[in-house]
Design an enzyme around this catalytic site. Structure first.
Site, mmCIF file in Angstrom:
data_model
loop_
_atom_site.group_PDB
_atom_site.id
_atom_site.type_symbol
_atom_site.label_atom_id
_atom_site.label_comp_id
_atom_site.label_asym_id
_atom_site.label_seq_id
_atom_site.Cartn_x
_atom_site.Cartn_y
_atom_site.Cartn_z
ATOM 1 N N HIS A 124 44.887 -35.202 -13.007
ATOM 2 C CA HIS A 124 43.617 -34.503 -12.857
ATOM 3 C C HIS A 124 43.829 -32.996 -12.732
ATOM 4 O O HIS A 124 43.443 -32.224 -13.604
ATOM 5 C CB HIS A 124 42.853 -35.052 -11.648
ATOM 6 C CG HIS A 124 41.548 -34.359 -11.396
ATOM 7 N ND1 HIS A 124 41.044 -34.167 -10.139
ATOM 8 C CD2 HIS A 124 40.654 -33.793 -12.244
ATOM 9 C CE1 HIS A 124 39.882 -33.524 -10.224
ATOM 10 N NE2 HIS A 124 39.628 -33.281 -11.488
ATOM 11 N N HIS B 3 42.654 -29.217 -15.169
ATOM 12 C CA HIS B 3 42.275 -27.932 -14.573
ATOM 13 C C HIS B 3 43.295 -26.827 -14.848
ATOM 14 O O HIS B 3 42.956 -25.777 -15.410
ATOM 15 C CB HIS B 3 42.116 -28.091 -13.057
ATOM 16 C CG HIS B 3 40.869 -28.782 -12.639
ATOM 17 N ND1 HIS B 3 39.759 -28.116 -12.175
ATOM 18 C CD2 HIS B 3 40.553 -30.098 -12.599
ATOM 19 C CE1 HIS B 3 38.808 -28.985 -11.871
ATOM 20 N NE2 HIS B 3 39.265 -30.203 -12.114
ATOM 21 N N ASN C 165 37.803 -37.608 -13.414
ATOM 22 C CA ASN C 165 37.175 -36.959 -12.269
ATOM 23 C C ASN C 165 36.004 -37.721 -11.680
ATOM 24 O O ASN C 165 35.930 -37.905 -10.459
ATOM 25 C CB ASN C 165 36.691 -35.557 -12.665
ATOM 26 C CG ASN C 165 36.072 -34.826 -11.491
ATOM 27 O OD1 ASN C 165 36.764 -34.382 -10.585
ATOM 28 N ND2 ASN C 165 34.755 -34.715 -11.479
ATOM 29 N N ILE D 85 33.795 -28.961 -12.264
ATOM 30 C CA ILE D 85 33.939 -29.374 -10.871
ATOM 31 C C ILE D 85 35.287 -30.049 -10.720
ATOM 32 O O ILE D 85 35.836 -30.564 -11.682
ATOM 33 C CB ILE D 85 32.799 -30.309 -10.419
ATOM 34 C CG1 ILE D 85 32.903 -30.611 -8.932
ATOM 35 C CG2 ILE D 85 32.802 -31.581 -11.234
ATOM 36 C CD1 ILE D 85 32.889 -29.423 -8.037
#
Length: 929
Positions: free
Chosen positions: A587, A592, A783, A929
């Protein structure tokens, strides 16, 4: 009649210091002829406007008053004033309509400031607009422009209360050409948000200048902002009148690499992760720099803060609630701030987490029984009055998962039942559910086909002991239901989830942390003829002491009560490994952190008029801001991730190790990843050219639908703009972009041989498809299931606090007497669980202003002036609607046991659309997010 000076409002200067500042750079050319019958805007040409590669800044460019032969013929009188010779071309009357977004929720001060802005704009002293032709003046070989000021005492309201329109009247010569760019100068004392400018009056119809940007005050930066129209141009196709502005805009975005960034800056540059620790506050909070030979890592956006006093390699921190710098246009928009992220996320870290800690730390104990966990959903957690006085919490939880009931002196924090136990409270206990989540859970990207046997470690045996796994052929054959091991391998029925080599080097350090006990795990799963996948053996390893001694144990599910409970503990340790790897590697790192350099390079090297910039723009929204928030409160030293996951203070070092050993750009392609893991084989006769080894693999089967739709859209887009054989290699911006991603953004991987080349349209399409997939489908799959699967702690404990008791351990007798208590006391404490549940809920929530794959924000509807591209995008959108119908039909297909059946939740994480809140579905365009 020849002087056109702006009005002097010096008597108002005590109200607005912008009025007593020098006029914009253009004001040096005050003496120009008035156009017939009315006061006319300034008409000018700027020398140096036509040549490519000059890169002059606005302050450096030489501006001269010019006349166009077809517009005015002038001469100078004895005083040097410009005098019209009387021959003139009336030109064209045009209007620039400027759409500005105000604050949605305004207080009294905001409203008073609005009134003052209306007045300043009304007298023509608030916003200056300069219209730049896409042509150059053939007489002077310089840039053509006209300028004016926004006028009007009151802005025109729109259908939306917080969006207003202003206008400016301009007269342009008949040979002006088409407007290619605008220069906007904000004379107000504070910034404003410009949505768009539309120019009306040209024969070809309205010309759109999409902005969606903050326009800084001239007090903060004297340079005007450059806004281009919505026509896409490759560098070689840039009209001569705006060539230098294209380069100038890029240079302003890159900055100098020096100094501390200010809030109003829109400068993109690179830095290492040297801001995770806070050694000046506490030496226990010191953390190593990520990025460099020792600890490779992608680069982040540079903020330029001063170094710490304790460690000159580390950057000082900005602690919550103060914001970490991101370029101005990367910050959350107000609707996201108010309803969710900056408001809710910051309040979560600043108010709710400390409030939970204050309430529960006095009795930070284990769950005594499973009903204690159930009470989080039925009874809730009472936060006492003294914590309520911290303020700000009652407004932060707006989603449906966590609800609060305010009563006298108390506040009740109540969680909604997570999807994993909503239909079947006991599903998490079953082996087939454990296996199902490896294919249709929140982390479906680590399961691999078992290709080689015996299983061997690649770690140094001198340090980590014998490389052979303790899992033997004989042990596995006992679990195969009569099938031989060879036949199971031949028919591709054996699979593995292997965290051994990733975690074992950290195990000694992790287990030295208080309240942390973990193993490095390997799990073997068997796909039976019944069509069900089940775990059949788990190997748990600890560091060898000394290295020659084996410290590995293999567990199977067994058939008596004792082995059954030990098997449940072994599965819980695997789930804890899985939760850590999911969060820190799959993740955070792979979506990100690895996306951030692509975004920085896109802004630095691709002009906003570049077609590839326009393609990628919706997939970059909010990512830098959410990453900055993560560095501030999630992945920082002493942050939520360290407090909640097994690796503790070594979490980001583990992430760096995974980046070094396993991350490859080319393997971020979904088909390539499936093939690498042995979960698919190339087969030209099959859809997408792949045959899945397991047909009932929801993440892969739905993911390939999304992947192929993105690929088709990207390929058609690229072919549309790169028609010539050499157009990719000759695109200087594109080549600089790809070079910078490799040699700056992923500097520590710059010399790897697997980086794709960028020579052809196919190369470019492949690179872009990977980036858009990572930002959209891949991130969504990893996510938005965090709370639905992790909100029930026994299903996915983020850490374990005890090793499995062995017969000679003092704890073994207690385990035999009360195995439920032994199991629950191994899980996170009530405080740890409640904290991580709050974070998982927040991170699983869609904001009301989310922009989903295949959708365009109505405010961005004029993003490109190309009907063919819009037609291709509509086709992409329609295909995603079809895909949603296909996925919904799959979720009703009885043969697909991993997404249908009694109590089985459907697999919806790759459904493209969603409403706001925790929905367990929806693919946003970007990592927001």
């Amino acid at each position: 009649m020849f002087v056109l000076n702006p009005p002097n409002f010096s008597n108002l200067s005590h109200h607005n210091n912008a009025l007593c500042r020098p006029s914009p750079p253009f004001s040096a050319y005050r003496r120009i002829p008035l156009l017939p019958s009315r006061r006319r805007p300034v008409v000018k040409a700027e020398i140096g406007g036509g040549g490519a590669g000059q890169g002059q800044s606005q302050s450096q460019s030489q501006t001269v008053t010019s006349t166009y032969s077809s517009f005015l013929e002038t001469s100078k009188d004895s005083n040097g004033s410009v005098v019209s010779s009387g021959r003139s071309d009336e030109g064209i009357e045009v209007k620039a309509v400027m759409t500005i977004r105000k604050k949605i929720k305004e207080n009294l001060t905001d409203k008073l400031e609005d009134q003052w802005e209306y007045f300043i704009n009304g007298v023509g002293q608030g916003i200056q607009i300069q219209l730049i032709s896409d042509q150059i003046d053939p007489v002077t070989n310089s840039r053509k422009s006209v300028e004016s000021y926004v006028k009007g005492w009151l802005p025109k309201p729109s259908k939306v209360s917080y969006i207003v329109e202003y206008s400016a009247e301009l007269r342009v010569p008949s040979d002006f050409g088409s407007p290619g760019a605008l220069l906007i100068t904000n004379l107000h004392a504070k910034e404003f948000y410009l949505l768009k400018v539309v120019i009306h009056g040209f024969s070809g119809g309205p010309i759109f200048f999409p902005a969606n940007t903050w326009i800084h005050s001239r007090n903060d930066n004297p340079k005007s902002r450059i806004i281009f129209n919505n026509q896409a141009y490759l560098p070689s196709q840039t009209p001569p009148g705006i060539k230098d502005l294209r380069l100038e805009d890029l240079l302003s975005i890159r900055g100098t690499g020096k100094g501390e960034r200010k809030q109003h800056d829109r400068i993109y540059d690179y830095a290492t992760y040297n801001d995770l620790g806070n050694p000046d506050k506490d030496e226990e909070l010191a953390r190593p720099v990520l990025g460099g030979p020792e600890r490779p890592y992608p680069r982040r956006c540079r903020s330029g803060r001063p170094r710490t006093a304790s460690d000159p390699l580390c950057e000082s921190r900005i602690e919550k609630p103060h914001p970490v710098y991101v370029p101005r246009d990367e910050t959350f928009e107000e609707i996201k701030q108010n309803t969710f992220s900056a408001g809710r996320l910051k309040a979560l870290f600043h108010n709710l987490i400390p409030s939970i800690a204050a309430t529960m730390s006095r009795s930070d104990i284990s769950f005594n029984c499973f009903s204690d966990i159930d009470k989080l959903y039925t009874d809730g957690v009472v936060l006492r009055d003294e914590e309520q006085q911290r303020g700000g919490v009652q407004d932060l939880l707006l989603g449906k998962v966590m609800n609060q009931v305010i009563s006298a002196g108390e506040r009740l924090l109540k969680y909604e039942i997570p999807a994993v136990i909503k239909r079947d409270r006991f599903s998490w206990l079953r082996d087939n559910e454990f296996a199902r989540q490896a294919l249709a859970g929140v982390n479906p990207v680590n399961i691999e086909l078992l290709k080689e046997f015996p299983i061997r470690s690649k770690l140094d045996p001198a340090v980590y002991g014998p490389p052979e796994s303790a899992i033997t052929k004989e042990l596995l054959e006992q679990e195969l239901g009569g099938m031989s091991f060879e036949k199971a391998m031949e028919e591709k029925r054996l699979f593995i989830i292997d965290y051994h080599d990733m975690l074992l080097p950290f195990m000694k350090k992790m287990n030295s942390l208080p309240g942390r006990k973990a193993y490095a795990s390997r799990t073997i799963l068997f796909y039976a003829k019944t069509g069900m996948l089940c775990p059949i053996a788990i190997e748990l390893s600890l560091p060898q002491t000394p290295p020659s001694v084996q410290n590995k144990r293999v567990y199977t599910h067994g058939h008596d009560a004792t082995t059954h409970w030990i098997w449940k503990l072994a599965k819980a340790h695997v789930c804890s490994n899985d939760a850590g790897v999911h969060q820190l590697v799959n993740h955070w790192l792979r979506t990100h952190a690895c996306m951030e350099p692509y975004i920085i390079a896109t802004h630095r090297q691709l002009s906003s008029m570049h077609p590839i910039y326009k393609l990628l723009h919706p997939h970059m929204r909010y990512t830098l801001e959410i990453n900055a928030l993560a560095r501030q409160s999630l992945i920082n030293g002493g942050g939520i991730i360290e407090a909640s996951f097994s690796p503790g203070k070594y979490a980001m070092e583990l992430s760096s190790s995974a980046y070094e050993s396993m991350w490859r750009f080319d393997m971020e392609s979904l088909p390539a990843d499936l093939i690498r893991r042995g979960m698919a084989e190339e087969d030209p006769s099959m859809p997408f050219g792949l045959k899945l080894v397991l047909d009932d693999y929801p993440y892969a089967s739905d993911g390939l639908l999304i992947w192929s739709a993105i690929k088709e859209w990207v390929e058609s887009y690229v072919v549309h703009f790169y028609s010539d054989p050499n157009s990719v290699t000759s695109d200087v911006e594109l080549q600089a972009w790809w070079t910078e991603i490799k040699f700056k953004g992923h500097y520590d991987k710059r010399n790897e041989p697997w980086w794709p080349k960028l020579d052809t349209k196919e190369d470019l399409s492949g690179i872009l498809t990977i980036m858009i997939w990572v930002a959209s489908g891949q991130h969504a799959a990893l996510n938005f299931g965090q709370y639905p699967f992790g909100g029930y702690v026994p299903n996915r404990p983020t850490l374990m606090r005890r090793l499995i008791p062995q017969e000679n351990d003092p704890e073994y007798k207690k385990f035999i007497e009360n195995p439920q208590h032994a199991f629950l006391s191994s899980l996170p404490t009530q405080l740890q669980a409640t904290k991580v549940m709050a974070v998982q809920d927040t991170l699983s929530t869609h904001s009301p202003d989310e922009e989903y794959l295949g959708q365009v924000n109505p405010l961005h509807s004029q993003w490109i002036n190309d009907h063919q591209v819009l037609k291709m995008f509509n086709k992409f959108s329609a295909r995603l609607v079809e895909i949603e119908e296909i996925i919904n039909a799959r979720n009703k297909e009885p043969k697909l046991k991993n997404r249908t059946g009694a109590g089985v939740p459907p697999y919806e994480l790759l459904l493209p659309s969603s409403g706001p809140g925790v929905t367990g579905r929806g693919i946003p365009n970007s990592i927001s997010i």
